[in-house]
Scaffold this active site. Structure first.
Site, PDB file in Angstrom:
ATOM      1  N   ASP A 215       4.432   0.727  12.403  1.00 31.83           N
ATOM      2  CA  ASP A 215       3.171   0.032  11.645  1.00 31.83           C
ATOM      3  C   ASP A 215       3.246  -1.303  12.211  1.00 31.83           C
ATOM      4  O   ASP A 215       2.022  -1.995  12.186  1.00 31.83           O
ATOM      5  CB  ASP A 215       3.369  -0.089  10.018  1.00 31.83           C
ATOM      6  CG  ASP A 215       3.063   1.458   9.646  1.00 31.83           C
ATOM      7  OD1 ASP A 215       2.518   2.206  10.193  1.00 31.83           O
ATOM      8  OD2 ASP A 215       2.959   1.520   8.388  1.00 31.83           O
TER       9      ASP A 215
ATOM     10  N   ARG B 223      -0.711  14.739  13.260  1.00 32.71           N
ATOM     11  CA  ARG B 223      -0.061  14.362  12.000  1.00 32.71           C
ATOM     12  C   ARG B 223       0.034  15.698  10.925  1.00 32.71           C
ATOM     13  O   ARG B 223      -0.706  15.803  10.039  1.00 32.71           O
ATOM     14  CB  ARG B 223      -0.693  13.004  11.270  1.00 32.71           C
ATOM     15  CG  ARG B 223      -0.819  11.932  12.194  1.00 32.71           C
ATOM     16  CD  ARG B 223      -1.192  10.681  11.360  1.00 32.71           C
ATOM     17  NE  ARG B 223      -0.277  10.212  10.361  1.00 32.71           N
ATOM     18  CZ  ARG B 223      -0.574   9.055   9.646  1.00 32.71           C
ATOM     19  NH1 ARG B 223      -1.713   8.560   9.984  1.00 32.71           N
ATOM     20  NH2 ARG B 223       0.159   8.600   8.919  1.00 32.71           N
TER      21      ARG B 223
ATOM     22  N   ARG C 138      -8.728  -0.296   4.314  1.00 26.79           N
ATOM     23  CA  ARG C 138      -7.912   0.489   3.841  1.00 26.79           C
ATOM     24  C   ARG C 138      -6.506   0.003   3.599  1.00 26.79           C
ATOM     25  O   ARG C 138      -5.711   0.490   2.709  1.00 26.79           O
ATOM     26  CB  ARG C 138      -7.760   1.751   4.921  1.00 26.79           C
ATOM     27  CG  ARG C 138      -8.840   2.513   4.958  1.00 26.79           C
ATOM     28  CD  ARG C 138      -8.637   3.693   5.651  1.00 26.79           C
ATOM     29  NE  ARG C 138      -7.223   4.282   5.388  1.00 26.79           N
ATOM     30  CZ  ARG C 138      -6.416   4.597   6.269  1.00 26.79           C
ATOM     31  NH1 ARG C 138      -6.662   4.505   7.433  1.00 26.79           N
ATOM     32  NH2 ARG C 138      -5.117   5.158   5.601  1.00 26.79           N
TER      33      ARG C 138
ATOM     34  N   CYS D 233      -5.358   7.505   9.621  1.00 22.51           N
ATOM     35  CA  CYS D 233      -5.308   7.014  10.946  1.00 22.51           C
ATOM     36  C   CYS D 233      -5.031   8.022  12.064  1.00 22.51           C
ATOM     37  O   CYS D 233      -3.999   8.802  11.741  1.00 22.51           O
ATOM     38  CB  CYS D 233      -4.545   5.828  11.150  1.00 22.51           C
ATOM     39  SG  CYS D 233      -5.010   4.412  10.249  1.00 22.51           S
TER      40      CYS D 233
ATOM     41  N   LYS E 245       0.892  -1.217   0.154  1.00 22.68           N
ATOM     42  CA  LYS E 245       0.142  -0.159  -0.210  1.00 22.68           C
ATOM     43  C   LYS E 245       0.904   1.267  -0.058  1.00 22.68           C
ATOM     44  O   LYS E 245       0.576   2.104  -0.683  1.00 22.68           O
ATOM     45  CB  LYS E 245      -0.833  -0.120   1.197  1.00 22.68           C
ATOM     46  CG  LYS E 245      -1.663   1.210   1.478  1.00 22.68           C
ATOM     47  CD  LYS E 245      -2.456   1.203   2.744  1.00 22.68           C
ATOM     48  CE  LYS E 245      -1.915   1.671   3.961  1.00 22.68           C
ATOM     49  NZ  LYS E 245      -1.630   2.975   4.126  1.00 22.68           N
ATOM     50  N   ASN E 246       1.768   1.331   0.814  1.00 20.76           N
ATOM     51  CA  ASN E 246       2.506   2.623   0.951  1.00 20.76           C
ATOM     52  C   ASN E 246       3.559   2.823  -0.085  1.00 20.76           C
ATOM     53  O   ASN E 246       4.310   3.705  -0.179  1.00 20.76           O
ATOM     54  CB  ASN E 246       3.427   2.539   2.318  1.00 20.76           C
ATOM     55  CG  ASN E 246       2.385   2.375   3.553  1.00 20.76           C
ATOM     56  OD1 ASN E 246       1.126   2.849   3.530  1.00 20.76           O
ATOM     57  ND2 ASN E 246       2.911   2.655   4.709  1.00 20.76           N
TER      58      ASN E 246
HETATM   59  C1  UD1 Z   1       4.129   6.680   6.668  1.00 19.82           C
HETATM   60  C2  UD1 Z   1       3.418   5.644   6.392  1.00 19.82           C
HETATM   61  C3  UD1 Z   1       2.622   5.060   7.710  1.00 19.82           C
HETATM   62  C4  UD1 Z   1       3.845   4.886   8.707  1.00 19.82           C
HETATM   63  C5  UD1 Z   1       4.618   6.234   8.969  1.00 19.82           C
HETATM   64  C6  UD1 Z   1       5.973   5.791   9.912  1.00 19.82           C
HETATM   65  C7  UD1 Z   1       2.728   5.914   4.186  1.00 19.82           C
HETATM   66  C8  UD1 Z   1       1.231   6.041   3.217  1.00 19.82           C
HETATM   67  N1  UD1 Z   1       2.430   6.005   5.553  1.00 19.82           N
HETATM   68  O1  UD1 Z   1       3.200   7.924   7.028  1.00 19.82           O
HETATM   69  O2  UD1 Z   1       2.147   3.820   7.562  1.00 19.82           O
HETATM   70  O3  UD1 Z   1       3.441   4.735   9.964  1.00 19.82           O
HETATM   71  O4  UD1 Z   1       5.266   6.544   7.488  1.00 19.82           O
HETATM   72  O5  UD1 Z   1       6.932   4.957   9.383  1.00 19.82           O
HETATM   73  O6  UD1 Z   1       3.633   5.805   3.840  1.00 19.82           O
HETATM   74  N2  UD1 Z   1       5.694  14.716  11.085  1.00 19.82           N
HETATM   75  C9  UD1 Z   1       5.751  15.991  11.333  1.00 19.82           C
HETATM   76  N3  UD1 Z   1       5.509  16.988  10.157  1.00 19.82           N
HETATM   77  C10 UD1 Z   1       5.451  16.609   9.122  1.00 19.82           C
HETATM   78  C11 UD1 Z   1       5.333  15.090   8.746  1.00 19.82           C
HETATM   79  C12 UD1 Z   1       5.522  14.135   9.715  1.00 19.82           C
HETATM   80  O7  UD1 Z   1       5.902  16.284  12.500  1.00 19.82           O
HETATM   81  O8  UD1 Z   1       5.068  17.536   7.956  1.00 19.82           O
HETATM   82  C13 UD1 Z   1       5.825  13.780  12.115  1.00 19.82           C
HETATM   83  C14 UD1 Z   1       4.522  12.788  12.219  1.00 19.82           C
HETATM   84  O9  UD1 Z   1       3.762  13.322  13.112  1.00 19.82           O
HETATM   85  C15 UD1 Z   1       5.128  11.554  12.853  1.00 19.82           C
HETATM   86  C16 UD1 Z   1       6.672  11.668  12.275  1.00 19.82           C
HETATM   87  O10 UD1 Z   1       7.053  12.603  11.653  1.00 19.82           O
HETATM   88  O11 UD1 Z   1       5.420  11.883  14.326  1.00 19.82           O
HETATM   89  C17 UD1 Z   1       7.002  10.538  11.320  1.00 19.82           C
HETATM   90  O12 UD1 Z   1       5.592  10.816  10.382  1.00 19.82           O
HETATM   91  P1  UD1 Z   1       6.003  10.442   8.675  1.00 19.82           P
HETATM   92  O13 UD1 Z   1       7.245   9.532   8.522  1.00 19.82           O
HETATM   93  O14 UD1 Z   1       5.639  11.355   7.848  1.00 19.82           O
HETATM   94  O15 UD1 Z   1       4.746   9.224   8.366  1.00 19.82           O
HETATM   95  P2  UD1 Z   1       3.724   9.519   7.185  1.00 19.82           P
HETATM   96  O16 UD1 Z   1       4.524   9.949   6.042  1.00 19.82           O
HETATM   97  O17 UD1 Z   1       2.599  10.176   7.539  1.00 19.82           O
END
Ligand code: UD1
Length: 435
Positions: free
Chosen positions: A307, A123, A399, A118, A24-25
């Site tokens: 995850d 986030r 999802r 989720c 998915k990711n």
């Molecule tokens: C992706 C994955 C999700 C996984 C996560 C961490 C997808 C579609 N989803 O989510 O399944 O759980 O990586 O491995 O690939 N953060 C900020 N500001 C930002 C972006 C992120 O503070 O602009 C923080 C988030 O709140 C979190 C951390 O960074 O605490 C990591 O998030 P991130 O790696 O960005 O996760 P996703 O890309 O949303």
């Protein structure tokens, strides 16, 4: 309105072999990236998930043509005409934000709202937006919408304060058609990022270092379409291993990439599961009694993935001894714990730490999936529990899992998905059971 539930009969050992779904990711950012191409893209090994259909809806809304047939997605970018993602589609999943980079790369504009997904604590998307600003994008808020425009998208040196997966992907996607070179440091190293870069390079992009801490992208004039097979889903693979660890039995997963799963597989080994690996196959013998794992800490790749945290919680709930988990990636990712307690688990959560004292057995209960992986963890726990469980909140499972119940049943599990009407809510036959 009718709601669907999953009745899971616990205690059935799992046996057999399944091929693991596409990731998915990886599929979601690659679908978004396909809008950067001038020709048609055909993606294989695309899982049938509501998130994938949501991505397809967004592409079609933007004027592209995206068709999902069996496990292939055919995306034709010719008619791209809109630069705005409807709020309802933004809210459908977190990955809707993955359209930001490609839309800026292709159209030099993008209007979006905050993405859904989720609920794992805050986030934000500040890192995505800050990076776009550094590449020449002007960003303003107007009537609750985030309006991004760029007269000239250029490369930049971007140090990420934390290795965000989504921000890394968005920066790469914005940079491939930007002028000049982008150097991203402290990039996330998840295998799905390497998959995205491999896809883009196959289309003519010049990306090096994906999967490492520093990624360099040299902008090119245009990208062409291609055919590409999405990598296997390491989280789905881990889910089926955990289901077998909970229920007992022996399963074989084919079409996996064990190298991408080392940290999570080592925790299963530490918990007493016997694992065998042969090329793309992973075997798990869940016949042994489980033992606790002293300390697990979720970390960005190559660390133990956040995850898979809920899934390992389910496994360790019946392991002999006390295990401790520290969730370092998301602020609030223990919503599954309250449901595991209903099954008789002994877990105490304090802040970002969970202490799990293994109990001899869990029992069936009325359960609700609160998020995608938490829901899968409850299904795994239910597979190993005594008696029947009823799992609600299946939209979360849909999802991320391509037909969860069918795959589970093909391994010898017993899960029946049925619709219940509004008048039957709360009358699933388990409500009188003492917990
Ligand atoms: C992706 C994955 C999700 C996984 C996560 C961490 C997808 C579609 N989803 O989510 O399944 O759980 O990586 O491995 O690939 N953060 C900020 N500001 C930002 C972006 C992120 O503070 O602009 C923080 C988030 O709140 C979190 C951390 O960074 O605490 C990591 O998030 P991130 O790696 O960005 O996760 P996703 O890309 O949303």
């Amino acid at each position: 309105m009718a709601e669907e539930i999953l009745r899971i009969t616990g205690g059935q050992k799992l046996r057999g072999e399944i091929t693991v779904q596409g990731a998915k990711n990886s599929a979601l950012p690659i679908m978004a990236a396909s809008m950067l191409c001038s020709g048609e893209t055909v993606l294989y090994n695309v899982p049938r998930l509501t998130d994938v259909y949501a991505a397809s809806r967004i592409l079609n809304h933007l004027g592209l043509r995206c068709k999902i047939e069996a496990s292939a997605a055919v995306i034709n970018p010719a008619g791209i005409s809109s630069a705005e993602i409807p709020d309802a589609d933004m809210r459908a999943m977190r990955s809707s934000v993955m359209f930001l980079g490609p839309m800026l790369g292709r159209l030099k504009q993008c209007v979006l709202t905050m993405p859904g997904g989720c609920e794992l604590g805050p986030r934000p998307i500040d890192l995505h937006l800050d990076a776009m600003r550094q590449m020449g994008v002007q960003i303003r808020e107007s009537q609750g919408k985030i309006v991004c425009t760029a007269e000239h998208l250029h490369g930049a040196r971007i140090p990420l304060p934390i290795p965000s997966v989504g921000a890394t992907e968005n920066i790469i996607m914005a940079a491939v058609l930007a002028d000049g070179e982008t150097v991203l440091t402290n990039a996330a190293r998840e295998p799905e990022i390497s998959d995205l870069a491999a896809f883009l390079n196959r289309c003519g992009a010049r990306i090096s270092g994906a999967g490492e801490g520093t990624v360099t992208v040299s902008g090119v004039e245009s990208l062409h379409g291609t055919e590409y097979t999405v990598m296997p889903d390491r989280i789905a693979a881990f889910t089926w291993l955990c289901a077998c660890a909970c229920a007992g039995g022996t399963v074989c997963l084919s079409g996996t990439a064990p190298r991408d799963m080392e940290s999570s597989l080592s925790v299963l080994r530490a918990a007493g599961c016997r694992l065998g690996i042969c090329r793309d196959r992973i075997y798990l013998d869940g016949g042994q009694s489980l033992r606790s794992v002293r300390y697990i800490r979720t970390m960005p790749y190559p660390g133990f993935p956040t995850d898979t945290q809920a899934l390992i919680c389910a496994v360790l709930s019946t392991a002999h001894g006390t295990s401790m988990i520290e969730e370092t990636v998301f602020e609030s990712r223990y919503k599954h714990v309250g449901e595991l307690l209903r099954m008789g688990a002994d877990i105490r959560v304090s802040g970002r730490t969970a202490v799990i004292t293994g109990v001899p057995a869990l029992h069936g209960a009325e359960l609700r999936a609160m998020d995608l992986r938490g829901g899968a963890a409850l299904a795994c726990a239910a597979a190993g529990a005594e008696g029947e469980s009823v799992l609600r909140g299946l939209t979360h499972l849909d999802r991320g899992y391509d037909n969860f119940a069918e795959t589970f049943n093909s391994l010898g599990g017993i899960a029946k998905r049925t619709a219940i009407s509004a008048s039957e809510h709360g009358k699933t036959g388990l409500e009188k059971r003492k917990c």
